[in-house]
Design a protein around this motif. Structure first.
Motif, short mmCIF file in Angstrom:
data_model
loop_
_atom_site.label_atom_id
_atom_site.label_comp_id
_atom_site.label_asym_id
_atom_site.label_seq_id
_atom_site.Cartn_x
_atom_site.Cartn_y
_atom_site.Cartn_z
N TRP A 118 -22.24 -2.70 7.10
CA TRP A 118 -21.33 -3.15 6.04
C TRP A 118 -21.03 -2.02 5.08
O TRP A 118 -21.91 -1.21 4.78
N SER A 119 -19.78 -1.97 4.60
CA SER A 119 -19.39 -1.02 3.57
C SER A 119 -18.23 -1.61 2.79
O SER A 119 -17.12 -1.75 3.33
N THR A 120 -18.46 -1.98 1.54
CA THR A 120 -17.41 -2.56 0.71
C THR A 120 -16.27 -1.58 0.53
O THR A 120 -15.08 -1.95 0.58
N ARG A 121 -16.63 -0.30 0.32
CA ARG A 121 -15.60 0.72 0.15
C ARG A 121 -14.72 0.82 1.41
O ARG A 121 -13.52 1.10 1.31
N GLY A 122 -15.33 0.59 2.57
CA GLY A 122 -14.59 0.66 3.81
C GLY A 122 -13.51 -0.41 3.89
O GLY A 122 -12.38 -0.15 4.36
N PHE A 123 -13.81 -1.62 3.42
CA PHE A 123 -12.82 -2.70 3.43
C PHE A 123 -11.66 -2.40 2.50
O PHE A 123 -10.50 -2.65 2.82
N ILE A 124 -11.99 -1.85 1.33
CA ILE A 124 -10.93 -1.48 0.38
C ILE A 124 -10.05 -0.37 0.96
O ILE A 124 -8.82 -0.42 0.90
N ALA A 125 -10.70 0.63 1.58
CA ALA A 125 -9.97 1.77 2.14
C ALA A 125 -9.05 1.34 3.27
O ALA A 125 -7.89 1.79 3.36
N ILE A 126 -9.53 0.46 4.14
CA ILE A 126 -8.71 0.09 5.30
C ILE A 126 -7.53 -0.79 4.90
O ILE A 126 -6.46 -0.74 5.51
N ILE A 127 -7.72 -1.58 3.84
CA ILE A 127 -6.59 -2.38 3.33
C ILE A 127 -5.51 -1.46 2.77
O ILE A 127 -4.31 -1.65 3.04
N SER A 198 -17.48 1.06 8.81
CA SER A 198 -18.62 0.18 9.10
C SER A 198 -18.30 -0.67 10.32
O SER A 198 -17.12 -0.86 10.67
N ILE A 199 -19.32 -1.18 10.95
CA ILE A 199 -19.13 -2.02 12.13
C ILE A 199 -18.36 -3.29 11.76
O ILE A 199 -17.42 -3.69 12.44
N SER A 200 -18.76 -3.94 10.68
CA SER A 200 -18.10 -5.18 10.27
C SER A 200 -16.64 -4.94 9.93
O SER A 200 -15.78 -5.80 10.18
N MET A 201 -16.34 -3.78 9.33
CA MET A 201 -14.96 -3.47 8.97
C MET A 201 -14.09 -3.37 10.22
O MET A 201 -12.97 -3.89 10.25
N ILE A 202 -14.60 -2.72 11.26
CA ILE A 202 -13.84 -2.59 12.51
C ILE A 202 -13.58 -3.95 13.13
O ILE A 202 -12.45 -4.28 13.51
N TYR A 203 -14.62 -4.77 13.22
CA TYR A 203 -14.47 -6.09 13.82
C TYR A 203 -13.49 -6.94 13.02
O TYR A 203 -12.57 -7.56 13.59
N CYS A 204 -13.67 -6.98 11.70
CA CYS A 204 -12.81 -7.83 10.87
C CYS A 204 -11.36 -7.40 10.93
O CYS A 204 -10.45 -8.23 11.05
N TYR A 205 -11.12 -6.10 10.88
CA TYR A 205 -9.74 -5.62 10.86
C TYR A 205 -9.04 -5.91 12.19
O TYR A 205 -7.91 -6.44 12.22
N VAL A 206 -9.68 -5.59 13.28
CA VAL A 206 -9.06 -5.78 14.60
C VAL A 206 -8.80 -7.26 14.86
O VAL A 206 -7.72 -7.65 15.32
N LEU A 207 -9.80 -8.11 14.57
CA LEU A 207 -9.64 -9.54 14.86
C LEU A 207 -8.63 -10.19 13.93
O LEU A 207 -7.86 -11.07 14.35
N LEU A 208 -8.61 -9.76 12.66
CA LEU A 208 -7.61 -10.30 11.74
C LEU A 208 -6.21 -9.83 12.14
O LEU A 208 -5.23 -10.59 12.04
#
Length: 630
Positions: A118-127, A198-208
């Motif tokens: 998990w990386s909160t910064r990663g979710f913000i960056a990918i958005i 992060s692993i969760s960021m990759i999964y969430c972004y691709v599936l969303l």
């Protein structure tokens, strides 16, 4: 000549294309013997992502085909036909492509070997990267693909599907999906390269990403218009199925990926987008177009209950047969059966258009064996009655009962409902007149004798009375002399001698034409002489036990060539072929007949019905011998 990068490299492999996942699986197995670093387990994540992505597309396609949930929310009302299903058969090619690209990118770029979970910064960056890079990049590329050359050679395939479905999102050329893959993976790579991945960021972004793609192509409006009235700016941040559907119908507008903001900035926003969305959203609670004709079907067995468009669209588009990969789903189907048995209503599963009239198939949630349980009869009749009354309230003109739904012992071939509700506007039809006509059309004029089982049933009686008028000797298998004599007396005096009662199968040991209306065992079939042909009107069909004999299919007819939106096969029937009782209901609707067709078959109408069926383009079907004119 095929344009470069328009064809898929593995398009000639068929189902063997899935072997391309083999190296990924091999790498995963090899990694079990090594360390579990990200470098070694990346292939495992790719495989899991591909499986989850495929599941999302399948789940969304199933939902969009659940007419009993979505019929009043559909944007385009026509059905998905066989042509579109075949065209989109390899919709998942892009998953293989993106698996290869993702793996190649991982080993080419200096991505950290051990990404955190998990990386909160990663979710913000990918958005941020998605909004500022992927959205405008896709908008520009998509607009280019609508140019003359690129559209003709690369993007027209995607727009060739008349009814958008989640699988339509994957149906395009190689170059189209190479660009889409770049749009998908650039934000992921960018986030990982700046150290925020992060692993969760990759999964969430691709599936969303896939979920939003499915949303745009689902042809079902699920976003309420009120949310845009409360938050007006939201309409520029997320598109709707209606919005994207307009792009497929009226090209030249609505090019965005997921954010209409870029269409607004590029002056390509369709002016009808919000008003049409509001209109469809408001009308979702209203009753949509009422079908002119309803075929009230039933499930034959638990396995065949999965042969519906909202389970596997591709499987439903082929004649039913038990497939090994569906066996693990049997327990799920069994549990669903128990739930439906306890509490379920008739629901719509498919529809098609014929001569501008809407024809729907409703299904009674009961399995074949339940019809033979004495204590289940009342519940089944209640569900059939409820379906008839519902059709009457809606304004349906004709409702036709499938095989077991009109069982004589169950409800007298529909007579029970007509007598109970004398003021029905909907016409109740068992369709057996056309069924009898189809069976009789297969009996050659030079046949002098037939052996008939199920001889005192509705169909058996009609067939016997019709054949005796042709001076054909009919050996009627029945133990009830009373029922035999009753039928014999219905025949004209000069022809009564052609009806002969027999009580054993041995009586047909010299007869090569058997008409089977009651299920017979292999032992009973053994009395037929070599070369016998078994005509049949029994559900389920008898086993083809004798290799020295031939077996006819259940009475069926091919629908007219101008049928539209038909995309599923009726049980074991070929594409475009329906059971004769179904066709009988269609004919009743096309002819505009105002009488109920229930109870005993009017023998005098058999020729009339047959000629009317041929006039309307309904064609007899037989897989074993040439049809003869009646």
């Amino acid at each position: 000549m095929v344009a470069p990068l328009s064809a898929w490299p593995w398009e000639n492999l068929g189902a063997f294309k899935y072997l391309l996942y083999g190296p990924f699986l091999g790498k995963v197995l090899f990694s079990r013997l090594q360390d579990n670093s990200m470098t070694e387990t990346w292939c495992l994540h790719v495989l899991i992502l591909c499986a989850l992505r495929g599941f999302i597309y399948q789940l969304c396609t199933s939902f969009s085909n659940m007419l009993f949930l979505t019929r009043n929310r559909r944007i385009l009302q026509q059905g998905v036909d066989f042509k579109q299903i075949d065209q989109e058969w390899d919709w998942d090619n892009f998953l293989i492509l993106q698996a290869l690209i993702a793996t190649l990118a991982f080993y080419m770029f200096p991505i950290p070997a051990n990404l955190p979970v998990w990386s909160t910064r990663g979710f913000i960056a990918i958005i941020i990267l998605h909004v500022l890079v992927s959205e405008p990049l896709y908008y520009w590329a998509h607009k280019c693909f609508h140019g003359s050359y690129l559209f003709t050679h690369y993007h027209s395939l995607h727009h060739s599907s008349p009814v958008p479905q989640p699988f339509t999102a994957g149906n395009s050329t190689l170059l189209d999906h190479v660009v889409l893959a770049a749009v998908t993976w650039i934000p992921i790579l960018g986030t990982c390269l700046i150290g925020c991945g992060s692993i969760s960021m990759i999964y969430c972004y691709v599936l969303l990403f896939d979920l939003l793609r499915c949303l745009g192509h689902c042809n079902v409006e699920i976003i309420p218009h009120q949310i845009f009235e409360i938050f007006p700016l939201l309409r520029y941040l997320i598109y709707t199925p209606t919005y994207h559907s307009l792009h497929h119908r009226e090209m030249g507008s609505n090019y965005c990926l997921f954010m209409p903001l870029y269409d607004a900035l590029g002056n390509t926003l369709n002016s009808k987008s919000w008003e049409l969305h509001r209109k469809i959203s408001l009308s979702s609670g209203e009753i949509g177009r009422v079908p002119d004709f309803v075929f009230l079907a039933h499930v034959v067995d638990i396995t065949s209950s999965m042969h519906v468009p909202f389970v596997f669209r591709s499987i439903a588009s082929m004649p039913f047969t038990t497939r090994l990969f569906m066996v693990p789903l049997w327990p799920i189907a069994f549990v669903v059966m128990l739930v439906m048995w306890a509490k379920a209503k008739t629901f719509s599963i498919s529809f098609y258009n014929l001569r501008g009239r809407l024809h729907q198939t409703w299904i009674v949630p009961r399995h074949g064996f339940q019809y033979f349980l004495p204590f289940a009869a009342e519940g089944i009749n209640n569900q059939i009655e409820e379906a008839i009354l519902r059709a009457d309230r809606l304004g349906v003109k004709v409702i036709s009962l499938a095989a077991l739904n009109k069982n004589e012992a169950l409800n007298g071939g529909g007579t029970l409902f007509v007598n109970k509700h004398e003021n029905l506007k909907v016409r109740v039809v068992h369709g057996n007149t056309l069924t009898a006509a189809v069976i009789l059309s297969e009996i050659h004029q030079d046949i002098g004798e037939v052996f008939l089982t199920g001889a005192t049933s509705k169909l058996g009686r009609a067939i016997a009375l019709y054949l005796c008028r042709r001076r054909v000797r009919v050996l009627m298998l029945t133990l009830s002399t009373e029922r035999f004599l009753k039928i014999q007396k219905e025949a004209p005096t000069d022809y009564q001698k052609y009806l002969v009662q027999v009580t054993k199968y041995q009586a047909a040991k010299n007869c090569k034409t058997w008409i089977v209306g009651k299920w017979i065992t292999p032992r009973e079939q053994s009395w037929a002489p070599s070369g016998t042909h078994f005509h049949q009107f029994v559900v389920p069909p008898i086993f083809a036990f004798r290799r020295d004999c031939t077996y006819g299919d259940l009475a069926a007819m091919r629908l007219p060539d101008d049928v539209e939106g038909l995309g599923c096969c009726e049980y074991t029937m070929d594409r475009g072929v329906v059971h004769a009782c179904h066709a009988g209901g269609v004919l009743h609707s096309l002819e505009g007949w105002t009488h109920h067709e229930v109870g005993a078959i009017d023998v005098d109408r058999i020729d009339l019905v047959w000629k009317a069926a041929l006039k309307h383009g309904l064609k007899p079907v037989s897989s074993t011998r040439k049809q003869v004119q009646m």
